[in-house]
Scaffold this active site. Structure first.
Site, PDB file in Angstrom:
ATOM      1  N   SER A 108      31.446  -5.836 -37.244  1.00  0.00           N
ATOM      2  CA  SER A 108      31.111  -4.700 -36.389  1.00  0.00           C
ATOM      3  C   SER A 108      29.650  -4.346 -36.611  1.00  0.00           C
ATOM      4  CB  SER A 108      32.006  -3.528 -36.787  1.00  0.00           C
ATOM      5  OG  SER A 108      31.453  -2.330 -36.321  1.00  0.00           O
ATOM      6  N   SER A 109      29.028  -3.720 -35.623  1.00  0.00           N
ATOM      7  CA  SER A 109      27.613  -3.361 -35.783  1.00  0.00           C
ATOM      8  C   SER A 109      27.432  -2.246 -36.825  1.00  0.00           C
ATOM      9  CB  SER A 109      27.021  -2.941 -34.438  1.00  0.00           C
ATOM     10  OG  SER A 109      27.768  -1.879 -33.902  1.00  0.00           O
ATOM     11  N   CYS A 110      28.538  -1.607 -37.259  1.00  0.00           N
ATOM     12  CA  CYS A 110      28.398  -0.534 -38.263  1.00  0.00           C
ATOM     13  C   CYS A 110      28.079  -1.073 -39.655  1.00  0.00           C
ATOM     14  CB  CYS A 110      29.639   0.340 -38.304  1.00  0.00           C
ATOM     15  SG  CYS A 110      31.044  -0.471 -39.060  1.00  0.00           S
ATOM     16  N   TYR A 137      34.740   1.643 -44.094  1.00  0.00           N
ATOM     17  CA  TYR A 137      35.031   0.561 -43.146  1.00  0.00           C
ATOM     18  C   TYR A 137      33.930  -0.508 -43.222  1.00  0.00           C
ATOM     19  CZ  TYR A 137      36.346  -1.654 -38.769  1.00  0.00           C
ATOM     20  OH  TYR A 137      36.744  -2.556 -37.829  1.00  0.00           O
ATOM     21  N   LYS A 141      34.091  -4.507 -44.094  1.00  0.00           N
ATOM     22  CA  LYS A 141      33.663  -5.546 -43.141  1.00  0.00           C
ATOM     23  C   LYS A 141      32.584  -6.443 -43.755  1.00  0.00           C
ATOM     24  CE  LYS A 141      36.290  -5.187 -39.732  1.00  0.00           C
ATOM     25  NZ  LYS A 141      37.033  -6.348 -39.262  1.00  0.00           N
ATOM     26  N   HIS A 180      36.778   6.393 -28.631  1.00  0.00           N
ATOM     27  CA  HIS A 180      35.321   6.241 -28.677  1.00  0.00           C
ATOM     28  C   HIS A 180      34.709   6.965 -27.473  1.00  0.00           C
ATOM     29  CE1 HIS A 180      36.149   2.374 -31.093  1.00  0.00           C
ATOM     30  NE2 HIS A 180      35.719   3.299 -31.914  1.00  0.00           N
TER      31      HIS A 180
HETATM   32  N1  LIG Z   1      36.444  -1.532 -30.466  1.00  0.00           N
HETATM   33  C1  LIG Z   1      35.152  -1.647 -30.691  1.00  0.00           C
HETATM   34  O1  LIG Z   1      34.311  -0.951 -30.097  1.00  0.00           O
HETATM   35  C2  LIG Z   1      34.662  -2.673 -31.687  1.00  0.00           C
HETATM   36  C3  LIG Z   1      33.275  -2.828 -31.829  1.00  0.00           C
HETATM   37  C4  LIG Z   1      32.801  -3.734 -32.744  1.00  0.00           C
HETATM   38  C5  LIG Z   1      33.674  -4.505 -33.493  1.00  0.00           C
HETATM   39  N2  LIG Z   1      34.999  -4.361 -33.328  1.00  0.00           N
HETATM   40  C6  LIG Z   1      35.860  -5.163 -34.205  1.00  0.00           C
HETATM   41  O2  LIG Z   1      36.857  -5.854 -33.503  1.00  0.00           O
HETATM   42  C7  LIG Z   1      38.017  -5.953 -34.327  1.00  0.00           C
HETATM   43  C8  LIG Z   1      39.222  -5.437 -33.545  1.00  0.00           C
HETATM   44  O3  LIG Z   1      38.932  -4.122 -33.120  1.00  0.00           O
HETATM   45  P1  LIG Z   1      39.744  -3.457 -31.906  1.00  0.00           P
HETATM   46  O4  LIG Z   1      38.863  -2.441 -31.312  1.00  0.00           O
HETATM   47  O5  LIG Z   1      40.351  -4.520 -31.065  1.00  0.00           O
HETATM   48  O6  LIG Z   1      40.860  -2.678 -32.736  1.00  0.00           O
HETATM   49  P2  LIG Z   1      42.359  -2.307 -32.276  1.00  0.00           P
HETATM   50  O7  LIG Z   1      42.441  -2.164 -30.804  1.00  0.00           O
HETATM   51  O8  LIG Z   1      42.747  -1.160 -33.152  1.00  0.00           O
HETATM   52  O9  LIG Z   1      43.171  -3.599 -32.707  1.00  0.00           O
HETATM   53  C9  LIG Z   1      43.369  -3.933 -34.056  1.00  0.00           C
HETATM   54  C10 LIG Z   1      44.639  -4.728 -34.144  1.00  0.00           C
HETATM   55  O10 LIG Z   1      44.878  -5.050 -35.516  1.00  0.00           O
HETATM   56  C11 LIG Z   1      46.264  -4.821 -35.795  1.00  0.00           C
HETATM   57  N3  LIG Z   1      46.453  -4.506 -37.206  1.00  0.00           N
HETATM   58  C12 LIG Z   1      45.956  -3.474 -37.915  1.00  0.00           C
HETATM   59  N4  LIG Z   1      46.415  -3.500 -39.173  1.00  0.00           N
HETATM   60  C13 LIG Z   1      47.242  -4.583 -39.262  1.00  0.00           C
HETATM   61  C14 LIG Z   1      48.030  -5.132 -40.300  1.00  0.00           C
HETATM   62  N5  LIG Z   1      48.054  -4.572 -41.520  1.00  0.00           N
HETATM   63  N6  LIG Z   1      48.758  -6.225 -40.020  1.00  0.00           N
HETATM   64  C15 LIG Z   1      48.756  -6.781 -38.798  1.00  0.00           C
HETATM   65  N7  LIG Z   1      48.022  -6.317 -37.771  1.00  0.00           N
HETATM   66  C16 LIG Z   1      47.285  -5.218 -38.010  1.00  0.00           C
HETATM   67  C17 LIG Z   1      46.610  -3.628 -34.938  1.00  0.00           C
HETATM   68  O11 LIG Z   1      48.004  -3.540 -34.765  1.00  0.00           O
HETATM   69  P3  LIG Z   1      48.680  -2.083 -34.711  1.00  0.00           P
HETATM   70  O12 LIG Z   1      47.968  -1.346 -33.622  1.00  0.00           O
HETATM   71  O13 LIG Z   1      50.109  -2.389 -34.413  1.00  0.00           O
HETATM   72  O14 LIG Z   1      48.437  -1.487 -36.061  1.00  0.00           O
HETATM   73  C18 LIG Z   1      45.874  -3.969 -33.652  1.00  0.00           C
HETATM   74  O15 LIG Z   1      46.626  -4.808 -32.816  1.00  0.00           O
HETATM   75  C19 LIG Z   1      37.734  -5.125 -35.586  1.00  0.00           C
HETATM   76  O16 LIG Z   1      37.329  -5.993 -36.607  1.00  0.00           O
HETATM   77  C20 LIG Z   1      36.568  -4.266 -35.186  1.00  0.00           C
HETATM   78  O17 LIG Z   1      35.703  -3.956 -36.259  1.00  0.00           O
HETATM   79  C21 LIG Z   1      35.532  -3.463 -32.436  1.00  0.00           C
END
Ligand SMILES: NC(=O)c1ccc[n+]([C@@H]2O[C@H](COP(=O)([O-])OP(=O)(O)OC[C@H]3O[C@@H](n4cnc5c(N)ncnc54)[C@H](OP(=O)(O)O)[C@@H]3O)[C@@H](O)[C@H]2O)c1
Length: 315
Positions: A108-110, A137, A141, A180
């Site tokens: 992540s950019s954070c 977090y 990461k 967000h």
């Molecule tokens: N969203 C953004 O703006 C953004 C920006 C930069 C980077 N990212 C990166 O992209 C990645 C995914 O982010 P996202 O936004 O897609 O998040 P998200 O929508 O919350 O999805 C995360 C997924 O991980 C699953 N998960 C969490 N804990 C788990 C565990 N213990 N076992 C199995 N599955 C688990 C969650 O399932 P449940 O919901 O069932 O817990 C969910 O399906 C992260 O690494 C994040 O840092 C996201």
């Protein structure tokens, strides 16, 4: 990776993971091995080991993480650190030991320092203090990135790490308590229009500048990098352009058809004045995003309306 490869997308029901699955299927990569959180808790090492040794995926996208905003991070610092460390360690180690051909870790950019020069280059990782509001977090990461690099260095394991900017799109979280800024503003504008509200409150001064990438573009980049990138260095994934929160609120009002006044609540925190990724490394590889912000926001708004309609039908 070819059309028959066994591909595991960890976190396939999340915003990023679901888009990666859509993108893979659209490109003909149909042999996906998927487990949701209830079926496989990635914090449990023995369960993760058993999954990898029975399913033997060949390629892995790590899009599973415990994700949350400032409030969640500051309320549950131990959970954010522990859960994310456990997920990364269990998945990367089991992938290596079970002969996975290549793994892609989503950071992540954070992870970049609070006062990193803008736009932020990959080299500024670990060059200064982190933003305290999400340091738990970010530390987890950064450890994931280092694990990927260490397994590559010691074992020759082909692990790469990409750092996406702020994502938005279908599958986003529209809950005002935890959303967000972009989906939160979309929902607020929609509700302000429905209620004929004369003004809509936007948190902060409206001056900070942020970058937004449609999650379908993120997924395109994730697949592109799995196919074409194989280096230890992290790589930024973004648009390379930013927009002020005021401009974003105006754009969102246009899309949602809200014509009232925007009122900026400067008592709410602004965060850093600017957060923009330097994407020159990604662009030099020949990749750039396709979805413009206004088009992407309009498409996301349609998705949100569709979910609302479905929720009404089922209640
Ligand atoms: N969203 C953004 O703006 C953004 C920006 C930069 C980077 N990212 C990166 O992209 C990645 C995914 O982010 P996202 O936004 O897609 O998040 P998200 O929508 O919350 O999805 C995360 C997924 O991980 C699953 N998960 C969490 N804990 C788990 C565990 N213990 N076992 C199995 N599955 C688990 C969650 O399932 P449940 O919901 O069932 O817990 C969910 O399906 C992260 O690494 C994040 O840092 C996201």
């Amino acid at each position: 990776m070819d059309r028959t490869s066994r591909i595991y997308v960890a976190g396939h029901r999340g915003l990023a993971g679901s888009a990666i699955c859509r993108c893979l299927r659209a490109k003909g990569f149909a042999n996906l091995v998927l487990r949701d959180h209830a079926q496989l808790d990635l914090r449990m090492q023995s369960d993760v080991d058993a999954f990898f040794s029975s399913e033997k995926p060949e390629y892995v996208f790590v899009a599973a993480a415990k994700v949350g905003g400032i409030l969640a991070n500051s309320t549950y610092p131990a959970d954010f650190l522990r859960d994310n460390l456990a997920i990364e360690l269990n998945v990367i180690d089991a992938a290596y030991r079970n002969g996975v051909k290549k793994l892609e870790f989503l950071g992540s950019s954070c992870i970049y320092p609070r006062h990193a020069p803008q736009p932020m280059r990959e080299e500024c990782l670990l060059s200064g203090a982190l933003e305290p509001t999400n340091e738990w977090y970010a530390i987890a990461k950064i450890t994931g990135i280092k694990l990927a690099q260490a397994y590559r260095r010691q074992y020759g394991f082909r692990a790469i790490s990409l750092m996406p900017t702020n994502l938005y799109g279908p599958g986003d979280n529209f809950d005002l308590q935890s959303a967000h800024v972009l989906p939160a503003l979309l929902r607020k504008a929609h509700e302000a229009r429905a209620n004929n509200a004369p003004e809509m409150i936007v948190w902060g001064s409206g001056t900070p500048r942020r970058e937004f990438l449609h999650v379908n573009d993120l997924a395109e980049a994730a697949v592109f990098l799995m196919l074409h990138y194989d280096e230890a260095e992290i790589i930024n994934v973004g648009t390379g352009t930013d927009i002020s929160i005021r401009e974003l609120a105006e754009l969102i009002s246009r899309v949602a058809g809200y014509q009232g006044r925007l009122a900026f609540d400067a008592s709410k925190p602004d965060g850093p004045p600017r957060k923009l990724l330097d994407v020159s490394r990604l662009q030099a590889l020949g990749w750039k995003p396709r979805i413009g912000l206004e088009e992407g926001v309009a498409q996301t708004f349609q998705w949100f309306l569709e979910q609302e309609r479905k929720a009404l039908v089922t209640t």
